[in-house]
Write an enzyme that holds these catalytic residues in place. Structure first.
Site, PDB file in Angstrom:
ATOM      1  N   MET A  65      -8.188   7.787  10.179  1.00 18.81           N
ATOM      2  CA  MET A  65      -8.916   8.155   8.956  1.00 18.81           C
ATOM      3  C   MET A  65     -10.116   9.050   9.286  1.00 18.81           C
ATOM      4  O   MET A  65     -11.205   8.875   8.734  1.00 18.81           O
ATOM      5  CB  MET A  65      -9.382   6.895   8.202  1.00 18.81           C
ATOM      6  CG  MET A  65      -8.269   5.945   7.830  1.00 18.81           C
ATOM      7  SD  MET A  65      -8.849   4.350   7.173  1.00 18.81           S
ATOM      8  CE  MET A  65      -9.492   3.580   8.674  1.00 18.81           C
ATOM      9  N   LYS A  89      -3.468   1.665  -2.295  1.00 22.24           N
ATOM     10  CA  LYS A  89      -4.482   2.062  -1.319  1.00 22.24           C
ATOM     11  C   LYS A  89      -3.981   3.236  -0.480  1.00 22.24           C
ATOM     12  O   LYS A  89      -2.969   3.161   0.202  1.00 22.24           O
ATOM     13  CB  LYS A  89      -4.859   0.894  -0.421  1.00 22.24           C
ATOM     14  CG  LYS A  89      -5.481  -0.262  -1.178  1.00 22.24           C
ATOM     15  CD  LYS A  89      -5.931  -1.381  -0.271  1.00 22.24           C
ATOM     16  CE  LYS A  89      -7.152  -0.984   0.517  1.00 22.24           C
ATOM     17  NZ  LYS A  89      -7.764  -2.140   1.199  1.00 22.24           N
ATOM     18  N   ASP A 136       0.839  -1.193   0.000  1.00 16.50           N
ATOM     19  CA  ASP A 136       0.000   0.000   0.000  1.00 16.50           C
ATOM     20  C   ASP A 136       0.874   1.244   0.000  1.00 16.50           C
ATOM     21  O   ASP A 136       2.056   1.196   0.348  1.00 16.50           O
ATOM     22  CB  ASP A 136      -0.898   0.036   1.245  1.00 16.50           C
ATOM     23  CG  ASP A 136      -1.982  -1.020   1.224  1.00 16.50           C
ATOM     24  OD1 ASP A 136      -2.236  -1.570   0.141  1.00 16.50           O
ATOM     25  OD2 ASP A 136      -2.562  -1.281   2.287  1.00 16.50           O
TER      26      ASP A 136
END
Length: 365
Positions: free
Chosen positions: A277, A166, A144
């Site tokens: 996040m 990602k 990622d």
């Protein structure tokens, strides 16, 4: 003992099958050595064809030929030989004073395996020893953007590196496709590493990838990583727990807004709240916590780009952090910390003691 040698231009002779020795060959080729491979036919079949840059040699057919062979190189590496042949090579190296090393053979089974590796918050120094070893043994690495991947050429030379792209809010490769690639690579007999940022089982969808491998009959293991939920606040001087301030911490994903019921429980739980996040849902979270009874002067910190040269910490109150974050252009990747522990990052040890005494005194009254 850890010995580093400059092998550029040095002659290295590897004993073993091309497949079993593939990781060893790749490392020495990456070190710019001149690599030779001595392998014997297996079950009547001719030796496997090595890498195009590897020079094949034949086993000697007479006793002094072994001494001549090893004396022509600077280093001999044993990967896959019989016990009898190993004794001959050891004696030849000793008589010719040639360095000798032993390396483990890579898997040559028709079915490979998958290892999910937690790469930590981005600092190379926080990779575990198990993670480094898994990368060293890999034939292919799927990584990622947030994983520590800048040094893959060094950690797993010769392995194929696949960027699955990602990043927060952007998945270039769909999760189902990533799972298919992991399984297909293992079914082709490859040793597969799935390299993730943080820990694979902390909002890393590692559980889904483990299930996909198990359903396909592919052996899968997990190497835990240092999670950003704890390490990034620590990099900003914020402990997620403290005996006098917070006996519990809650880690949640801010990827999607919380329900009113979840907000109510979270506000009433106390302790420290860590949000991964969470930049996109920050207004919803702070307003919801305040609506369900959290003090509006509760300290909040946003730690962006943890463990990088661009790390930035923004601190404010619950009722002021959202407009301040918007004004400063706070962006992912970032970790949010909500709780009294945020105040500890603002003080040296003496001032922190005074702060804790004041908090304890207020609690008594």
């Amino acid at each position: 003992m850890d010995i580093s040698l400059d092998l550029a231009g040095r002659r290295v002779l590897v004993f073993g099958g091309a497949l079993a020795a593939r990781r060893v060959l790749a490392r020495f080729l990456a070190a710019e050595a001149i690599v030779y491979l001595a392998s014997v036919p297996v079950d009547g079949h001719p030796p496997e064809r090595p890498h195009p840059q590897v020079r094949p040699v034949e086993y000697p057919h007479f006793p002094h030929g072994w001494r001549d062979l090893v004396s022509a190189v600077d280093l001999v590496v044993l990967v896959e030989v019989s016990a009898a042949t190993e004794r001959i090579i050891v004696d030849a190296c000793a008589s010719q004073r040639v360095w000798l090393s032993r390396e483990p053979a890579a898997s040559v089974a028709p079915l490979g395996r998958v290892t999910l590796v937690g790469g930590g918050p981005g600092d190379d120094g926080l990779l575990t020893m198990a993670a480094v070893q898994a990368l060293r043994d890999a034939d292919i690495v799927f990584y990622d953007k947030l994983s520590p991947h800048d040094r893959l050429d060094e950690w797993c030379p010769g392995a194929e590196h696949v960027d699955v792209g990602k990043t927060p809010g952007h998945h270039a490769t769909p999760q189902a496709e990533i799972e298919r690639m992991l399984v297909d690579s293992a079914l082709a007999g490859l040793t597969v590493v799935r390299l993730k940022g943080g820990d694979p089982f902390v909002f890393g969808r590692g559980g889904e990838e483990v299930v996909a491998c198990r359903e396909a009959g592919v052996p899968v293991t997990v190497i835990s990583g240092v999670t950003s939920a704890i390490s990034v606040p620590a990099a900003a001087g914020i402990p997620v727990t403290h005996r006098d301030l917070s006996r519990v911490f809650t880690v949640l994903s801010g990827h999607a807004p919380l329900s009113e019921n979840e907000l109510a429980h979270l506000a009433g739980l106390g302790g420290t709240i860590v949000v991964l996040m969470g930049i996109g849902t920050l207004p919803h979270l702070t307003a919801g916590l305040a609506r369900h009874g959290m003090r509006t002067d509760m300290p909040v910190a946003i730690v962006e780009q943890g463990f990088s040269a661009r790390q930035r910490t923004t601190k404010a109150r619950l009722d002021t952090i959202t407009p301040l974050a918007a004004k400063l252009g706070a962006r992912s990747p970032a970790v949010l910390v909500i709780g009294e522990v945020v105040r500890l990052s603002e003080h040296d040890d003496a001032a922190s003691d005074e702060l804790l005494q004041a908090i304890a005194s207020n609690a008594e009254h």
